[in-house]
Enzyme design. Structure first.
Site, mmCIF file in Angstrom:
data_model
loop_
_atom_site.group_PDB
_atom_site.id
_atom_site.type_symbol
_atom_site.label_atom_id
_atom_site.label_comp_id
_atom_site.label_asym_id
_atom_site.label_seq_id
_atom_site.Cartn_x
_atom_site.Cartn_y
_atom_site.Cartn_z
ATOM 1 N N ASN A 176 44.349 5.788 22.360
ATOM 2 C CA ASN A 176 43.484 6.971 22.465
ATOM 3 C C ASN A 176 43.768 7.811 23.710
ATOM 4 O O ASN A 176 43.506 9.005 23.724
ATOM 5 C CB ASN A 176 42.014 6.547 22.460
ATOM 6 C CG ASN A 176 41.735 5.403 23.405
ATOM 7 O OD1 ASN A 176 42.324 4.331 23.309
ATOM 8 N ND2 ASN A 176 40.842 5.628 24.347
ATOM 9 N N CYS B 250 34.678 7.855 27.094
ATOM 10 C CA CYS B 250 33.707 6.936 27.680
ATOM 11 C C CYS B 250 33.940 6.775 29.170
ATOM 12 O O CYS B 250 33.118 6.237 29.871
ATOM 13 C CB CYS B 250 33.780 5.573 27.010
ATOM 14 S SG CYS B 250 34.758 5.496 25.549
ATOM 15 N N GLN C 153 42.512 6.084 16.122
ATOM 16 C CA GLN C 153 43.174 7.324 16.557
ATOM 17 C C GLN C 153 44.343 7.717 15.652
ATOM 18 O O GLN C 153 44.985 8.733 15.897
ATOM 19 C CB GLN C 153 43.662 7.188 18.007
ATOM 20 C CG GLN C 153 42.543 7.143 19.026
ATOM 21 C CD GLN C 153 41.788 8.473 19.171
ATOM 22 O OE1 GLN C 153 42.228 9.521 18.704
ATOM 23 N NE2 GLN C 153 40.626 8.423 19.811
HETATM 24 N N1 PLP Z 1 38.931 2.699 19.006
HETATM 25 C C1 PLP Z 1 39.556 3.762 19.541
HETATM 26 C C2 PLP Z 1 41.021 3.721 19.743
HETATM 27 C C3 PLP Z 1 38.814 4.897 19.889
HETATM 28 O O1 PLP Z 1 39.440 5.947 20.429
HETATM 29 C C4 PLP Z 1 37.416 4.897 19.688
HETATM 30 C C5 PLP Z 1 36.603 6.043 20.101
HETATM 31 O O2 PLP Z 1 36.971 6.834 20.931
HETATM 32 C C6 PLP Z 1 36.825 3.755 19.101
HETATM 33 C C7 PLP Z 1 37.616 2.686 18.784
HETATM 34 C C8 PLP Z 1 35.357 3.717 18.817
HETATM 35 O O3 PLP Z 1 35.043 4.494 17.684
HETATM 36 P P1 PLP Z 1 33.560 5.052 17.428
HETATM 37 O O4 PLP Z 1 33.366 6.212 18.321
HETATM 38 O O5 PLP Z 1 33.539 5.472 15.995
HETATM 39 O O6 PLP Z 1 32.625 3.931 17.656
#
Ligand code: PLP
Length: 388
Positions: A149, A324, A177
């Site tokens: 991401n 985040c 992603q």
């Molecule tokens: N995994 C990856 C690689 C992400 O980029 C994200 C969110 O940014 C998530 C998991 C979590 O997804 P969600 O926002 O639908 O909980």
């Protein structure tokens, strides 16, 4: 406004509100009450969306379990697999996994007294697959994301799947992603479980899916009322599932029309202009295989979060790392584990393109960003000089 933070979330595909509206008004039935027409209508809408999503990811519709998003799907994967692991057995994970994976693994390792081993990443390589036979013999699961991401680096999924097959491991793939942004076949990936999130490709937030091969040793951590064939209890959110189905339909259409290549043109032009006009820029993962929409750069001497705030005031929206993390000053574990120093991590900026962006926006963004970086650097030098 120029929105270049599409790895954080995307603009919902047009027409979603109208498509969802009946399920928020007259067609409010519970899909579990399919004995009468109101319930049947809701059930049919869900199944139609399941087929649409299955077509996007080349999976069997039966393999899809709707969830509230990527994080829940990931937690469900590990919570469902780990009761079958014995004390001391091992989960391998890459060193650049999203916190949704890292935290889920941390939780299950404590709960089930199992171990987790982080695979070594570097600036120039994806990660090193384990070689120690004794450790491999204790392993049951390997978890690796298809696309990172932050950096956009695409992991060598086929190679991981082969390793998993040879060593009798379950391969869990975080596809959040990748899905909807690049062609991806669940069937051909070799993954046993894959997680995805709707808001990363034009659906609303709060809807996603766990895609799972049949026959796995997996137990539902949320049986509830037996929805989703007993795999995820809880009354389904029909409007959100309908929206996910539509976003999947649109994403497949766009990918077939070359959207991934179009985004690559924007990203490459942006990087070319930025690097030509700004000294001391490093593009992370440039030598590795990257998804076409993402650019992560290190702009030596700047503080990424400060710059992101200043750019926000000019209505250019980018990120200093993953969404985040933008409020915290802790260096990104992704960059740290790739071998970047804390100082370098702080100077990271992520630019991620999406389906509404144009070449003109990419060019304008490179110009604005370049000016902001140069101003920020010269302000810092003036501040330092004033101390002496
Ligand atoms: N995994 C990856 C690689 C992400 O980029 C994200 C969110 O940014 C998530 C998991 C979590 O997804 P969600 O926002 O639908 O909980």
């Amino acid at each position: 406004m120029i929105y270049l933070d599409n790895n954080a979330t995307t603009f919902p595909v047009p027409g979603l509100a109208e498509l969802m509206a009946p399920y928020l008004t007259s067609q409010f039935g519970n899909p579990s009450s399919a004995t009468y027409s109101l319930g049947k209508h809701a059930k049919n809408a869900i199944e139609k969306a399941r087929i649409s999503l299955a077509e996007l990811i080349d999976a069997d519709p039966e393999e899809i379990v709707f969830t509230s998003g990527g994080t829940e799907a990931i937690a469900m994967s590990f919570m469902g697999l780990c009761p079958f692991m014995k004390e001391g057995e091992v989960i391998f994970q890459s060193g650049v996994e999203h916190p949704a994976v890292r935290e889920s693994i941390r939780f299950v390792t404590n709960l089930f007294s199992i171990d987790s081993i982080e695979l070594e990443n570097s600036k120039t390589d994806y990660f090193r697959l384990p070689v120690e036979n004794e450790t491999i013999a204790r392993a049951r699961i390997i978890s690796a994301m298809s696309v990172n991401n932050e950096t956009g680096v695409i992991h060598p999924v086929k190679e991981i799947a082969q390793f998993a097959l040879e060593n009798n491991l379950i391969f869990h793939m975080d596809g959040v992603q990748a899905v909807g942004k690049m062609p991806l076949s669940f069937k051909n990936s070799g993954a046993d479980l894959m997680c995805l999130s709707g808001h990363k490709f034009g659906a609303p937030k709060g809807i996603g899916a766990l895609v799972m091969k049949g026959g796995l040793s997996w137990i539902s951590p949320s049986g509830g009322g037996g929805q989703e064939k007993g795999r995820r209890g809880g009354t389904e959110s029909v409007p959100l599932i309908v929206a996910l189905g539509e976003a999947a339909r649109v994403a497949k259409l766009k990918l077939n029309e070359g959207e991934s290549e179009r985004l690559g043109t924007l990203r490459d032009r942006f990087e070319e202009l930025l690097c030509n006009s700004t000294p001391k820029i490093e593009i992370i993962g440039k030598q590795l295989n990257r998804i076409s929409n993402t650019s992560m750069i290190l702009a030596s001497g700047i503080v990424g979060s400060e710059l992101v705030e200043a750019l926000g005031e000019k209505e250019l929206y980018i990120s200093a790392g993953s969404a985040c993390k933008t409020k915290s000053f802790a260096p990104s574990h992704v960059l740290s584990n790739m071998g970047y120093s804390p100082g370098e991590c702080v100077s990271a900026l992520r630019i991620s393109f999406g389906s509404l962006n144009t070449l003109e926006e990419a060019e304008k963004a490179a110009f604005i960003l370049s000016e902001e970086i140069k101003n920020n650097r010269s302000r810092k030098i003036t501040e330092l000089q004033s101390l002496y």
